[in-house]
Design a protein around this motif. Structure first.
Motif, mmCIF file in Angstrom:
data_model
loop_
_atom_site.group_PDB
_atom_site.id
_atom_site.type_symbol
_atom_site.label_atom_id
_atom_site.label_comp_id
_atom_site.label_asym_id
_atom_site.label_seq_id
_atom_site.Cartn_x
_atom_site.Cartn_y
_atom_site.Cartn_z
ATOM 1 N N THR A 83 -1.720 6.095 -4.180
ATOM 2 C CA THR A 83 -1.326 5.150 -3.101
ATOM 3 C C THR A 83 -2.121 4.316 -2.411
ATOM 4 O O THR A 83 -1.615 3.176 -2.181
ATOM 5 N N LYS A 84 -3.479 4.656 -2.591
ATOM 6 C CA LYS A 84 -4.505 3.519 -2.013
ATOM 7 C C LYS A 84 -4.708 2.541 -2.912
ATOM 8 O O LYS A 84 -4.902 1.392 -2.674
ATOM 9 N N SER A 130 -2.262 12.024 -5.503
ATOM 10 C CA SER A 130 -1.033 11.381 -4.631
ATOM 11 C C SER A 130 -2.105 10.471 -3.722
ATOM 12 O O SER A 130 -1.445 9.174 -3.575
ATOM 13 N N TYR A 131 -3.161 10.647 -2.971
ATOM 14 C CA TYR A 131 -3.862 9.949 -2.212
ATOM 15 C C TYR A 131 -4.309 8.601 -3.140
ATOM 16 O O TYR A 131 -4.145 7.369 -2.533
ATOM 17 N N ASN A 173 1.895 6.143 2.740
ATOM 18 C CA ASN A 173 0.698 5.309 2.720
ATOM 19 C C ASN A 173 0.876 3.941 1.904
ATOM 20 O O ASN A 173 0.195 3.085 2.279
ATOM 21 N N VAL A 174 2.211 3.840 1.360
ATOM 22 C CA VAL A 174 2.667 2.445 0.740
ATOM 23 C C VAL A 174 3.821 1.776 1.150
ATOM 24 O O VAL A 174 3.693 0.658 1.913
ATOM 25 N N SER A 176 3.578 10.970 -0.117
ATOM 26 C CA SER A 176 2.605 9.916 0.028
ATOM 27 C C SER A 176 2.718 8.634 -0.215
ATOM 28 O O SER A 176 2.480 7.747 0.651
ATOM 29 N N PHE A 177 3.757 8.405 -1.226
ATOM 30 C CA PHE A 177 4.136 6.823 -1.354
ATOM 31 C C PHE A 177 4.897 6.260 -0.279
ATOM 32 O O PHE A 177 4.789 5.122 0.312
#
Length: 232
Positions: A156-157, A152-153, A110-111, A106-107
Motif C-alpha cells: 500500500t505504501k 499489506s503495508y 492506506n491507498v 489495507s488498500f
C-alpha cells in the motif's frame, strides 16, 4: 493557514496537530468522531479556536464529500492536507499465511483513503501561499527496499508513493507541493515502543516541510522528515 490532518487523534497525527497549532495554524482534525475527545480536546483547550473536529472515515467517500461540501459552503479554503490515517495489518505474517482480507482492508485505508481525500479537497485548496499535500508513506514502500515481509503495508505504501507522484505532476501548474513522506520509525502504536524515533521530532520536521520552513532542493516526490530524497 487551514490544515486538514486525517487520523489526527492519535500517534503521529496528534503530534502533527500539536505542532501545527503551536505554529499558529488552524487544524481541521479529520477523525472518526463528531467531537474532540481525550488528548485532542485537552489540546484544543490550550489553543482555543485552532482545532475543530471533522467527522470523517477515509473509507467512506460520503463522509469526505460532506466535509468538502461544508467547507465550500462556509467559503473556506484548504492550505495544506496531510494524509496520515493508516493501518498496519498482518505484520510479520508469512506470505503463505497472509489473509487477503487484510490486504484488501489495507488498500481501502492506506491507498483508497488518501485518493478519496485528495479527490474531494483538492478543489478547495487555496491559490496562493505555501500549499502542500503530504501523504505519510514509509521506506517500506520503496521498490529498492523490498524485503519480503509486511506485504499489506509495504504494497500500500508503494502504491501511495505512485499516487503522490501522479498528483505532483497533476498540480504542478498550480504550484502545490506534493510529497510522499517517510516519517521514520517512530514510537507510536504502529511503530512500537522499540522504535528509535520520537514522533514529536518527526512532526516538527514534517511541519517544516508543510509550511516551507524547510527548503527542499531538486524536485523529489518521496522524502524524509529532513526533506532529503528517499530511494524509490
Amino acid at each position: 493557514m487551514n490544515i486538514v490532518i486525517t487520523g489526527a487523534n492519535r500517534g503521529l497525527g496528534y503530534e502533527l496537530t500539536a505542532e501545527a497549532v503551536q505554529r499558529g495554524f488552524r487544524v481541521i482534525a479529520a477523525i472518526r468522531a463528531s467531537a474532540l475527545e481525550g488528548r485532542l480536546l485537552e489540546l484544543s483547550g490550550r489553543f482555543p479556536g485552532q482545532i475543530e473536529a471533522a467527522e470523517l472515515d477515509v473509507c467512506d467517500e460520503a463522509s469526505v464529500e460532506r466535509l468538502a461540501a461544508k467547507l465550500k459552503a462556509e467559503g473556506r479554503t484548504v492550505d495544506a492536507l496531510i494524509n496520515n490515517a493508516a493501518i498496519l495489518l498482518s505484520r510479520g505474517v508469512a506470505l503463505e499465511e497472509l489473509a487477503m482480507d487484510d490486504v484488501i482492508r489495507s488498500f481501502e485505508v492506506n491507498v483508497f483513503g488518501p485518493i478519496r481525500v485528495v479527490k474531494h479537497l483538492l478543489p478547495l485548496m487555496s491559490e496562493a501561499g505555501p500549499r502542500a499535500i503530504v501523504n505519510i508513506s514509509s521506506e517500506a514502500g520503496a521498490l529498492s527496499n523490498a524485503y519480503g515481509g509486511d506485504y499489506s503495508y509495504a504494497l500500500t505504501k508503494s502504491a501511495l508513493n505512485m499516487f503522490s507522484k501522479q498528483v505532483k505532476k497533476y498540480v504542478v501548474k498550480r504550484g502545490i507541493r506534493v510529497y510522499a513522506l517517510h516519517p521514520g520509525w517512530i514510537r507510536t502504536d504502529m511503530g512500537g515502543e522499540k522504535a528509535p524515533g520520537d514522533p514529536v521530532d518527526s512532526a516538527r520536521g514534517i511541519m517544516d516541510i508543510v509550511d516551507a520552513t524547510k527548503e527542499i532542493y531538486g524536485d523529489p516526490f518521496f522524502v524524509n522528515i529532513k526533506g532529503e530524497p528517499m530511494p524509490s
